[in-house]
Design a protein around this motif. Structure first.
Motif, PDB file in Angstrom:
ATOM      1  N   GLU A 174      42.044 -82.631 105.862  1.00  0.00           N
ATOM      2  CA  GLU A 174      42.411 -81.578 104.857  1.00  0.00           C
ATOM      3  C   GLU A 174      43.105 -82.246 103.781  1.00  0.00           C
ATOM      4  OE1 GLU A 174      42.817 -78.122 103.246  1.00  0.00           O
ATOM      5  OE2 GLU A 174      41.625 -78.712 105.110  1.00  0.00           O
ATOM      6  N   ILE A 175      43.760 -83.368 104.084  1.00  0.00           N
ATOM      7  CA  ILE A 175      44.809 -83.893 102.805  1.00  0.00           C
ATOM      8  C   ILE A 175      43.854 -84.563 101.683  1.00  0.00           C
ATOM      9  CG2 ILE A 175      46.391 -85.796 102.088  1.00  0.00           C
ATOM     10  CD1 ILE A 175      47.811 -85.043 104.931  1.00  0.00           C
ATOM     11  N   ARG A 176      42.664 -85.104 102.406  1.00  0.00           N
ATOM     12  CA  ARG A 176      41.841 -85.621 101.224  1.00  0.00           C
ATOM     13  C   ARG A 176      41.165 -84.701 100.478  1.00  0.00           C
ATOM     14  NH1 ARG A 176      40.242 -88.232 105.893  1.00  0.00           N
ATOM     15  NH2 ARG A 176      41.314 -90.507 105.972  1.00  0.00           N
ATOM     16  N   LYS A 177      40.716 -83.650 101.268  1.00  0.00           N
ATOM     17  CA  LYS A 177      40.055 -82.423 100.546  1.00  0.00           C
ATOM     18  C   LYS A 177      40.983 -82.010  99.397  1.00  0.00           C
ATOM     19  CE  LYS A 177      37.401 -81.178 104.229  1.00  0.00           C
ATOM     20  NZ  LYS A 177      37.039 -80.066 105.501  1.00  0.00           N
ATOM     21  N   GLN A 178      42.390 -81.561  99.788  1.00  0.00           N
ATOM     22  CA  GLN A 178      43.393 -81.095  98.710  1.00  0.00           C
ATOM     23  C   GLN A 178      43.334 -81.976  97.629  1.00  0.00           C
ATOM     24  OE1 GLN A 178      43.467 -77.700  99.467  1.00  0.00           O
ATOM     25  NE2 GLN A 178      45.333 -78.185  98.330  1.00  0.00           N
ATOM     26  N   LYS A 179      43.336 -83.384  97.925  1.00  0.00           N
ATOM     27  CA  LYS A 179      43.573 -84.348  96.943  1.00  0.00           C
ATOM     28  C   LYS A 179      42.360 -84.246  95.801  1.00  0.00           C
ATOM     29  CE  LYS A 179      43.863 -89.290  96.169  1.00  0.00           C
ATOM     30  NZ  LYS A 179      42.489 -89.663  95.532  1.00  0.00           N
ATOM     31  N   LEU A 180      41.216 -84.109  96.538  1.00  0.00           N
ATOM     32  CA  LEU A 180      40.220 -84.065  95.540  1.00  0.00           C
ATOM     33  C   LEU A 180      40.314 -82.891  94.513  1.00  0.00           C
ATOM     34  CD1 LEU A 180      37.363 -85.517  97.804  1.00  0.00           C
ATOM     35  CD2 LEU A 180      38.435 -86.639  95.723  1.00  0.00           C
ATOM     36  N   PHE A 181      40.436 -81.669  95.423  1.00  0.00           N
ATOM     37  CA  PHE A 181      40.644 -80.468  94.695  1.00  0.00           C
ATOM     38  C   PHE A 181      41.609 -80.583  93.543  1.00  0.00           C
ATOM     39  CE2 PHE A 181      42.693 -76.329  94.269  1.00  0.00           C
ATOM     40  CZ  PHE A 181      41.412 -75.491  93.707  1.00  0.00           C
ATOM     41  N   ILE A 182      42.751 -81.033  93.753  1.00  0.00           N
ATOM     42  CA  ILE A 182      43.795 -81.142  92.831  1.00  0.00           C
ATOM     43  C   ILE A 182      43.497 -82.193  91.581  1.00  0.00           C
ATOM     44  CG2 ILE A 182      46.101 -81.865  92.457  1.00  0.00           C
ATOM     45  CD1 ILE A 182      46.857 -80.832  95.150  1.00  0.00           C
ATOM     46  N   GLU A 183      42.741 -83.220  92.153  1.00  0.00           N
ATOM     47  CA  GLU A 183      42.510 -84.087  91.018  1.00  0.00           C
ATOM     48  C   GLU A 183      41.565 -83.389  90.139  1.00  0.00           C
ATOM     49  OE1 GLU A 183      40.922 -87.532  93.259  1.00  0.00           O
ATOM     50  OE2 GLU A 183      43.049 -88.427  93.239  1.00  0.00           O
ATOM     51  N   GLY A 184      40.348 -82.682  90.634  1.00  0.00           N
ATOM     52  CA  GLY A 184      39.543 -81.897  89.800  1.00  0.00           C
ATOM     53  C   GLY A 184      40.051 -80.967  88.957  1.00  0.00           C
ATOM     54  N   LEU A 185      41.235 -80.093  89.702  1.00  0.00           N
ATOM     55  CA  LEU A 185      41.798 -79.160  89.105  1.00  0.00           C
ATOM     56  C   LEU A 185      42.642 -79.549  87.719  1.00  0.00           C
ATOM     57  CD1 LEU A 185      42.635 -76.262  89.302  1.00  0.00           C
ATOM     58  CD2 LEU A 185      44.716 -77.047  90.448  1.00  0.00           C
ATOM     59  N   PHE A 186      43.356 -80.908  87.698  1.00  0.00           N
ATOM     60  CA  PHE A 186      44.002 -81.248  86.724  1.00  0.00           C
ATOM     61  C   PHE A 186      42.990 -81.861  85.643  1.00  0.00           C
ATOM     62  CE2 PHE A 186      47.919 -80.930  89.512  1.00  0.00           C
ATOM     63  CZ  PHE A 186      48.462 -80.268  88.608  1.00  0.00           C
ATOM     64  N   ALA A 187      41.861 -82.495  86.009  1.00  0.00           N
ATOM     65  CA  ALA A 187      40.888 -82.910  85.070  1.00  0.00           C
ATOM     66  C   ALA A 187      40.287 -81.853  84.208  1.00  0.00           C
ATOM     67  CB  ALA A 187      39.707 -83.875  85.883  1.00  0.00           C
ATOM     68  N   ALA A 188      40.307 -80.888  84.694  1.00  0.00           N
ATOM     69  CA  ALA A 188      39.720 -79.650  83.880  1.00  0.00           C
ATOM     70  C   ALA A 188      40.733 -78.760  83.230  1.00  0.00           C
ATOM     71  CB  ALA A 188      38.879 -78.669  85.145  1.00  0.00           C
ATOM     72  N   PRO A 214      43.976 -77.177  84.043  1.00  0.00           N
ATOM     73  CA  PRO A 214      44.072 -75.813  84.721  1.00  0.00           C
ATOM     74  C   PRO A 214      44.959 -75.003  83.694  1.00  0.00           C
ATOM     75  CG  PRO A 214      45.417 -77.381  85.614  1.00  0.00           C
ATOM     76  CD  PRO A 214      44.656 -78.057  84.904  1.00  0.00           C
ATOM     77  N   ASN A 215      44.994 -73.462  83.905  1.00  0.00           N
ATOM     78  CA  ASN A 215      45.906 -72.971  83.093  1.00  0.00           C
ATOM     79  C   ASN A 215      47.013 -72.584  83.854  1.00  0.00           C
ATOM     80  OD1 ASN A 215      45.262 -70.514  85.136  1.00  0.00           O
ATOM     81  ND2 ASN A 215      43.279 -69.981  83.962  1.00  0.00           N
ATOM     82  N   VAL A 216      47.996 -71.905  83.817  1.00  0.00           N
ATOM     83  CA  VAL A 216      49.270 -71.895  84.300  1.00  0.00           C
ATOM     84  C   VAL A 216      49.035 -71.098  85.595  1.00  0.00           C
ATOM     85  CG1 VAL A 216      51.485 -70.678  84.202  1.00  0.00           C
ATOM     86  CG2 VAL A 216      50.777 -71.736  82.054  1.00  0.00           C
ATOM     87  N   LEU A 217      48.195 -70.034  85.451  1.00  0.00           N
ATOM     88  CA  LEU A 217      48.105 -69.450  86.808  1.00  0.00           C
ATOM     89  C   LEU A 217      47.412 -70.288  87.984  1.00  0.00           C
ATOM     90  CD1 LEU A 217      46.963 -65.845  85.715  1.00  0.00           C
ATOM     91  CD2 LEU A 217      49.223 -66.330  86.497  1.00  0.00           C
ATOM     92  N   GLU A 218      46.572 -71.025  87.440  1.00  0.00           N
ATOM     93  CA  GLU A 218      45.925 -72.014  88.565  1.00  0.00           C
ATOM     94  C   GLU A 218      46.902 -72.873  88.971  1.00  0.00           C
ATOM     95  OE1 GLU A 218      41.156 -72.138  87.386  1.00  0.00           O
ATOM     96  OE2 GLU A 218      42.797 -73.212  85.771  1.00  0.00           O
TER      97      GLU A 218
END
Length: 71
Positions: free
Chosen positions: A44-58, A60-64
């Motif tokens: 679960e931590i690995r999945k969250q890490k990948l999601f966050i990395e992808g989020l910041f690479a894109a 994100p807006n303030v709400l995200e």
């Protein structure tokens, strides 16, 4: 150095001491999380890490970002 007449007594004392340590270790081991539980949490931590990395690479807006912080 242990005097020869006291060797047997000392051996019995050390044996009881080691048995006490073994019992303490056994009860402590029971309170630890299982390997399966640890693996599930790590996945679960690995999945969250990948999601966050992808989020910041894109960019994100303030709400995200706020939603992720809340999660």
């Amino acid at each position: 150095m242990i005097p020869l007449p006291q060797v047997a007594d000392r051996a019995e004392e050390l044996n009881r001491f080691l048995e006490d340590i073994y019992r303490q270790m056994s009860s402590a081991r029971e309170s630890l999380p299982s390997q399966t539980s640890i693996k599930v949490q790590a996945d679960e931590i690995r999945k969250q890490k990948l999601f966050i990395e992808g989020l910041f690479a894109a960019t994100p807006n303030v709400l995200e970002v706020r939603d992720e912080e809340l999660y």
